[in-house]
Scaffold this motif. Sequence first.
Motif, PDB file in Angstrom:
ATOM      1  N   LYS A   1       2.299  -0.475 -14.177  1.00 16.26           N
ATOM      2  CA  LYS A   1       2.444  -1.561 -13.330  1.00 16.26           C
ATOM      3  C   LYS A   1       2.207  -3.019 -12.575  1.00 16.26           C
ATOM      4  CE  LYS A   1      -0.982   2.425 -11.186  1.00 16.26           C
ATOM      5  NZ  LYS A   1       0.259   3.205  -9.891  1.00 16.26           N
ATOM      6  N   PHE A   2       2.200  -3.146 -13.672  1.00 20.83           N
ATOM      7  CA  PHE A   2       1.959  -5.019 -13.900  1.00 20.83           C
ATOM      8  C   PHE A   2       3.631  -5.667 -13.937  1.00 20.83           C
ATOM      9  CE2 PHE A   2      -2.281  -6.231 -14.897  1.00 20.83           C
ATOM     10  CZ  PHE A   2      -2.603  -7.182 -13.881  1.00 20.83           C
ATOM     11  N   LEU A   3       4.199  -4.674 -14.718  1.00 18.29           N
ATOM     12  CA  LEU A   3       5.593  -4.597 -15.587  1.00 18.29           C
ATOM     13  C   LEU A   3       6.588  -4.277 -14.064  1.00 18.29           C
ATOM     14  CD1 LEU A   3       6.249  -4.209 -18.861  1.00 18.29           C
ATOM     15  CD2 LEU A   3       6.052  -6.023 -17.922  1.00 18.29           C
ATOM     16  N   SER A   4       6.475  -3.052 -13.630  1.00 21.41           N
ATOM     17  CA  SER A   4       7.277  -2.518 -12.342  1.00 21.41           C
ATOM     18  C   SER A   4       7.128  -3.675 -10.818  1.00 21.41           C
ATOM     19  CB  SER A   4       6.450  -0.687 -12.422  1.00 21.41           C
ATOM     20  OG  SER A   4       6.340  -0.284 -12.832  1.00 21.41           O
ATOM     21  N   CYS A   5       5.557  -3.623 -10.807  1.00 22.15           N
ATOM     22  CA  CYS A   5       5.658  -4.614  -9.707  1.00 22.15           C
ATOM     23  C   CYS A   5       6.645  -5.707 -10.086  1.00 22.15           C
ATOM     24  CB  CYS A   5       4.515  -5.205  -9.082  1.00 22.15           C
ATOM     25  SG  CYS A   5       4.034  -5.927  -7.986  1.00 22.15           S
ATOM     26  N   LEU A   6       6.438  -7.020 -10.755  1.00 24.77           N
ATOM     27  CA  LEU A   6       7.312  -7.969 -11.002  1.00 24.77           C
ATOM     28  C   LEU A   6       8.477  -7.171 -11.292  1.00 24.77           C
ATOM     29  CD1 LEU A   6       7.173 -10.295 -12.344  1.00 24.77           C
ATOM     30  CD2 LEU A   6       7.077 -10.315 -14.703  1.00 24.77           C
ATOM     31  N   ALA A   7       8.929  -6.663 -11.386  1.00 25.71           N
ATOM     32  CA  ALA A   7      10.717  -5.731 -12.078  1.00 25.71           C
ATOM     33  C   ALA A   7      11.180  -5.865 -10.916  1.00 25.71           C
ATOM     34  CB  ALA A   7      10.825  -4.122 -12.506  1.00 25.71           C
ATOM     35  N   ASN A   8       9.909  -5.608  -9.736  1.00 21.84           N
ATOM     36  CA  ASN A   8      10.219  -5.096  -8.236  1.00 21.84           C
ATOM     37  C   ASN A   8      11.050  -6.445  -7.371  1.00 21.84           C
ATOM     38  OD1 ASN A   8      10.784  -4.126  -5.610  1.00 21.84           O
ATOM     39  ND2 ASN A   8       9.058  -3.634  -5.677  1.00 21.84           N
ATOM     40  N   ILE A   9      10.108  -7.613  -7.843  1.00 25.62           N
ATOM     41  CA  ILE A   9      10.480  -8.983  -7.392  1.00 25.62           C
ATOM     42  C   ILE A   9      11.285  -9.258  -8.090  1.00 25.62           C
ATOM     43  CG2 ILE A   9       9.434 -11.031  -7.389  1.00 25.62           C
ATOM     44  CD1 ILE A   9       6.362 -10.109  -7.343  1.00 25.62           C
ATOM     45  N   ALA A  10      11.327  -9.136  -9.086  1.00 28.93           N
ATOM     46  CA  ALA A  10      12.601 -10.000  -9.778  1.00 28.93           C
ATOM     47  C   ALA A  10      13.974  -9.012  -9.227  1.00 28.93           C
ATOM     48  CB  ALA A  10      12.969  -9.785 -11.000  1.00 28.93           C
TER      49      ALA A  10
END
Length: 494
Positions: free
Chosen positions: A421-430
Motif C-alpha cells: 500500500k505504501f508503494l502503490s500510493c507513492l507510485a500513484n503520486i509519482a
Amino acid sequence: QSLMEEMLLRSISDPITGEIMLDAVNTPTGHVFSRRVILKCLEEKQENPLTRAKLEEKDLTPNLHIRQCAEEYQKMKQENDYIDELKLKLLQEWDSENDLIEIEKIEKLKLQEHIISAYNTEKQKSGGEEMEMQYHGTTVESISGIRTTGFKIPATSQRAGDKEGNLRFGLGIYTTESLKKATTYGNKTIIICRVIVRNVMELSESHEMMTPDEAHCKGYESVLCNFRGNEPSERAFYSPNLLLPEYIVHFKLVGKDNLDLPEQMPSTDIPVLVQFLRSTEQHKSLALKYLADCFRDNQAESMIILKSLRAEYYSAITNALEGTNEQLILLALRALWNGSFGHRQSQYDILVYIKPTLIIGHISSHTESIQYRTLGVLVNLCHLEVENHKKIVSAEPDLGNIFINKTISALRKNNDDLAFKFLSCLANIASTGVLKLHHRTLDRVVEKLIFSPEKPVSEKVTQAAYHLCSNIISEGKVDQEWLTQGFQPRVGQR
C-alpha cells in the motif's frame, strides 16, 4: 401536538400522490383530490380512481376549507423550516472556546399591526438601508412589553436585569451582529430583529450621556461604534420605529462537559450534530462515526449534511488529528476516507480545511491501523486530481524517502500488505510528474524491493516497486546517469 399535525397533514394530502392539496376539489361521492392529480387520472379514464364510479371534470367542485388548511399548513411548515435553519445558524456562529450555547426555543414574535406599520413607514423613506439578523440582548421580563408595544427608548441608562454599569451610548436601543456579545446584554433571551440604518454617527469609544434629543439635533438617528481591538461593533438606535423585532431566542450557556446531549447519536439532526462535533471527545467520536457510516452508505445524502456543517466537521477532524486519542484519530481518518472516495468536492475541501502535513504525519504512527487509514485517505485524494498531488508533495518535500523507509519497515515486520500500500500510493503520486526521488532513494528501491539479496520479496511488492520506478522514469523525474548506469544494467543482469 405531533398527533394533531399528523391528522391535519393526512386530511390535506391527496389520497393518490400524497401531495398537499392547495387546489383541493370535491367529487359527488365526497372524496377529495388535488385538482391537478384527478384531472390527470380523468384523461386516462372517466371514473373515480378510488371507487370506479363514473366521474367527469364538470362534476368537480372546489373545497375551500381544505385549500385554506393546506395554505396555512404550508406557511407553518415553511416557518418551522426557517426556524430550524436559524437555530443551526446560531449554533454555527457561536465562537466561544469555554462554553457552548444551547438553544432551548426559537419563537416568531406576533406583533401588533401598528408596530409593523410604523416600521414599514420608516422603511419607505429615502436614504435608509435595511439590515437583517441584528441581535438585541434582553430579559425575559421585557419580552411581554416588546410583544405589545415593540421596542421603547429606556427611561434610564442603567443596563437591564442584573447587569452592572450604564449603557455605553446613552438612552438608545442596542443591537449587534455578534451573537456572543448579545448574550452579555441579555438574560437567557435574545431578540433577532431587522433594523433600518440611516443617518449614522460613527464612534470609537463610549458616550454614556447621549440622548435621543441630542442625537436628533445633530442630525443622527443611530450610532455605530467600532471598538478598538477585537471587540465586536454595536449599534444604538434613538428611534424605536427603526427596529422590527422578529424572533425570540431562549438560550442558556453551558460548559462543554456539562452539555445535555444524548448518550447515542440520534437520527440526522443537523443542530445536534453541530453540538456533538463541538462537545467532548466522547460526543465527537459518536458524531464522526455516524458521519463516516453515512458517507459509506449514502454519499448523496451525506454530502447534503456536510454542506450544512462543513466548518464544524473539519474543525472536529483537525482537533482529532492534532490530538493523541488514537480511537478519535482512527474515526477522523475513517470519516475522511469514506467521505473522499470518488467525491471530488470532498477531496478539494479536505486540502482546503486541513493542512496536508496533519494527514501525512500519521504515516509515522506506531499503530498500523492508523497507517492504513492514512494511506487510504491519500490514495483517494490523489486518485485523479493533479493539484492534490502537488499540494501533498509541496507540503512534505521528503515524502518519497519517508514512504520508502516505511515500506522497508513494514517488510521487516512481514507485513507485505502494508508495504504494498505504501508503494502503490507513492507510485500513484509519482504518475503525475510532481514527485522527484533522489537516486540514492531509488537505489534502495531497486536493492531492497526488486533485487533483494537478503530476503525474497512478494510478487505484488516487487510489481509495485517496478510501477514506482516506471512512473518516475517515464515522467523524467530521475537523473539520466542513474538510469543508464544504475538501473538498466541491473535489470539486464536480472
